[in-house]
Design an enzyme around this catalytic site. Structure first.
Site, short mmCIF file in Angstrom:
data_model
loop_
_atom_site.label_atom_id
_atom_site.label_comp_id
_atom_site.label_asym_id
_atom_site.label_seq_id
_atom_site.Cartn_x
_atom_site.Cartn_y
_atom_site.Cartn_z
CE LYS A 22 -2.63 -3.29 -8.17
NZ LYS A 22 -3.04 -2.01 -8.93
CG ASN A 23 0.74 -2.03 -9.80
OD1 ASN A 23 -0.26 -2.34 -10.17
ND2 ASN A 23 0.88 -1.15 -9.14
CB CYS A 116 -9.20 6.86 -8.88
SG CYS A 116 -7.42 6.91 -7.97
NE ARG A 121 -3.85 7.17 -10.40
CZ ARG A 121 -3.99 5.64 -10.11
NH1 ARG A 121 -4.90 5.18 -9.55
NH2 ARG A 121 -3.02 4.96 -10.73
CG ASP A 304 1.67 1.67 -5.05
OD1 ASP A 304 1.88 1.19 -6.11
OD2 ASP A 304 1.01 2.92 -5.09
NE ARG A 396 -9.05 -2.00 -8.29
CZ ARG A 396 -8.89 -0.66 -9.00
NH1 ARG A 396 -9.49 0.57 -8.72
NH2 ARG A 396 -8.15 -0.54 -10.25
C1 EPZ Z 1 0.92 3.25 -11.30
O1 EPZ Z 1 -0.04 4.00 -11.53
C2 EPZ Z 1 0.60 2.47 -10.41
N1 EPZ Z 1 -0.66 1.63 -11.12
C3 EPZ Z 1 0.03 2.85 -9.28
O2 EPZ Z 1 -0.17 2.09 -8.22
C4 EPZ Z 1 1.39 3.65 -8.37
O3 EPZ Z 1 0.72 4.12 -7.24
C5 EPZ Z 1 1.72 4.47 -9.50
O4 EPZ Z 1 2.35 4.23 -10.75
C6 EPZ Z 1 3.26 5.53 -9.20
O5 EPZ Z 1 4.04 4.45 -8.71
C7 EPZ Z 1 -0.16 0.66 -11.98
O6 EPZ Z 1 0.71 0.32 -12.25
C8 EPZ Z 1 -1.50 -0.16 -12.41
P1 EPZ Z 1 1.94 7.64 -12.51
P2 EPZ Z 1 0.01 5.36 -12.79
O7 EPZ Z 1 1.61 8.04 -13.99
O8 EPZ Z 1 0.96 4.87 -13.77
C9 EPZ Z 1 0.75 12.11 -12.48
C10 EPZ Z 1 -1.49 0.57 -6.85
O9 EPZ Z 1 -2.01 0.77 -5.60
N2 EPZ Z 1 0.49 12.10 -14.06
O10 EPZ Z 1 3.29 7.24 -12.19
O11 EPZ Z 1 -1.36 5.82 -12.91
C11 EPZ Z 1 -0.32 11.43 -11.57
O12 EPZ Z 1 -1.51 12.16 -11.42
C12 EPZ Z 1 -1.67 1.77 -7.85
O13 EPZ Z 1 -1.09 -0.67 -6.99
C13 EPZ Z 1 0.26 13.32 -14.76
O14 EPZ Z 1 0.26 14.25 -14.16
O15 EPZ Z 1 0.91 6.41 -11.75
C14 EPZ Z 1 0.42 11.16 -10.25
O16 EPZ Z 1 0.51 12.45 -9.66
C15 EPZ Z 1 -1.93 3.12 -7.21
N3 EPZ Z 1 0.12 13.11 -15.96
C16 EPZ Z 1 1.97 10.95 -10.80
O17 EPZ Z 1 2.06 11.49 -12.36
C17 EPZ Z 1 0.15 11.77 -16.86
O18 EPZ Z 1 0.05 11.61 -17.92
C18 EPZ Z 1 2.61 9.71 -10.95
O19 EPZ Z 1 1.27 9.03 -11.55
C19 EPZ Z 1 0.33 10.53 -15.88
C20 EPZ Z 1 0.62 11.01 -14.42
#
Ligand code: EPZ
Length: 417
Positions: A22-23, A116, A121, A304, A396
């Site tokens: 998915k990701n 969410c 996020r 995850d 999802r």
């Molecule tokens: C991706 O989400 C995945 N989703 C998530 O999987 C996964 O948990 C996550 O990466 C971490 O590995 C997809 O790929 C579609 P991040 P993403 O940006 O990109 C903070 C699942 O269950 N952050 O790496 O949204 C954020 O709040 C899903 O399949 C900022 O502060 O995650 C978090 O605390 C859930 N500012 C941390 O970084 C930003 O601009 C990591 O988030 C961006 C992120």
């Protein structure tokens, strides 16, 4: 709405095949916006989030055929540069269309995704990176408006490791003028998959999978075909299902090297994991041992898999300390697991799990994607019957999980609620 009914206590046996990731699929679908033409993407899982991404591409004017396994995306007809709130609120990853629309059309208007269940996020690092590439960004009425004639390459250093931020800026920089260097980039395998697809489109990206990615901007990209990598989180979920039920299964189509951190912790817990000719065998022990984990950016323990691993520790010998360091609210599954008789105490971002002899099946409710998987795992190991409602969360990210688990001997059915 559907619900799952599980009669626990069966040892899982037999073979299962993992679906596409998915990701990895989501950003690859979005990257088709960067160039006009027909892209054939294969090994795509049949999931709600894939359907949502297709709806987003449709709304932009693309022509999409199919919704799983093989999906054809003709991006030549894209004309609309706006992604609306009702689509983006359904799936946050839709916000990734901002950079590619901006790169191709010089302008984009995309709804802010909002938070969410697992956290706020924010996308501040995405926007900061686009501004560094020369985009003018205005936030108003819940939308991001971005304009730029042509993005210009630069060095970008991420304050924190962000998967989406790294993917977003890799796509935006692919056709920027000059070189872009992403420092402190996320290293997840899904980012490597996206980079491979972009390079097949004609991009010049090096270093994906490391914390420094070099992108030489090119003047144009062209459509390309691609086969998506296997879903490592689905694979990890099946590994834990075997471990928790004392089962012995073989998993086809997964890449164990994408799950080193999980596999090492499972082996510490007494699970036998072997890999031969692309098939991974997982054998659960009579009694699991407790193990501590801390979630970290890849290659650390994946957030995850935290909920699923916690379910496993609920039936392990001893106490396990689980700390969630990526998201601020990713213990939603704890209150539900307590209803199965689990012994879990939360203090801030740390949960202490004391293993019990047996969980007892209970009616439960899914709250987010991976939390719903942990409830199913608990139900498989529990004595008696478990019901899991609101499984639209599950749909999802898991393709026909009840069919795959039933194929491994689980007593699990999906019924209309
Ligand atoms: C991706 O989400 C995945 N989703 C998530 O999987 C996964 O948990 C996550 O990466 C971490 O590995 C997809 O790929 C579609 P991040 P993403 O940006 O990109 C903070 C699942 O269950 N952050 O790496 O949204 C954020 O709040 C899903 O399949 C900022 O502060 O995650 C978090 O605390 C859930 N500012 C941390 O970084 C930003 O601009 C990591 O988030 C961006 C992120």
């Amino acid at each position: 709405m559907d619900k799952l009914i599980i009669k626990g206590g069966r040892k899982l046996k037999g073979e299962v095949t993992v679906s596409g990731s998915k990701n990895a699929s989501l950003p690859i679908f979005v990257a088709t916006i960067l160039a006009p033409g027909i892209n054939q993407i294969s090994n795509v899982p049949f999931l709600r989030d894939i359907n949502t991404t297709i709806k987003v591409l449709d709304s932009l004017g693309a022509c999409v055929e199919g919704n799983g396994n093989v999906v054809k995306i003709d991006s030549a007809s894209i004309w609309n540069h706006e992604a609306t709130y009702d689509l983006v609120k359904t799936m946050r990853a839709s916000v990734l269309v901002l950079g590619p629309l901006l790169a191709r059309f010089g302008r984009a208007r995309v709804s802010l995704p909002g938070g969410c269940a697992i956290g706020a996020r924010p996308i501040n690092l995405h926007l900061k990176g686009l501004q560094a590439l020369g985009a003018a960004i205005v936030l108003e009425h819940g939308y991001v408006e971005a304009t730029c004639k042509r993005l210009k390459g630069t060095r970008i250093n991420f304050d924190i490791s962000t998967v989406g931020g790294t993917e977003h800026l890799m796509m935006a920089a692919a056709t920027a003028k000059g070189e872009t260097v992403l420092e402190n980039a996320a290293r997840e395998p899904e980012i490597v998959d996206l980079a491979q697809y972009l390079n097949r489109m004609g991009a010049q990206i090096e270093g994906a999978g490391t914390d420094t990615i070099h992108i030489q901007g090119v003047t144009e990209l062209s459509a390309a075909n691609y086969e998506v990598m296997p879903d490592r989180i689905e694979a990890g979920t099946f590994m834990i299902a075997a471990a928790m039920t004392g089962g012995d299964i073989r998993i086809n189509g997964m890449k164990l090297e994408h799950l080193d951190a999980l596999a090492f912790k499972m082996q510490d817990a007494g699970v036998e994991i072997t890999s031969r000719d692309g098939v991974v065998r997982v054998k659960g022990p009579k009694r699991l041992r407790s193990v501590n984990i801390k979630t970290r950016p890849y290659p650390g323990f994946p957030t995850d898999m935290q909920a699923q691993f916690m379910a496993m520790m609920c039936v392990a010998d001893g106490a396990s300390v689980i700390s969630e360091n990526i998201f601020e609210n990713r213990f939603m599954h704890v209150s539900e697991l307590l209803r199965f008789g689990a012994d879990i105490v939360i203090e801030g971002n740390t949960a202490t799990v004391k293993g019990v002899r047996k969980l007892s099946g209970a009616p439960s409710m899914a709250t987010d994607l991976r939390a719903s998987a942990s409830l199913i795992l608990a139900g498989l190991a529990a004595e008696g019957t478990t019901e899991v409602t609101r499984i639209y969360h599950l749909d999802r990210g898991y393709e026909s999980i009840e069919k795959k688990l039933a194929g491994l001997g689980a007593d699990i059915v999906r019924v209309k609620e």
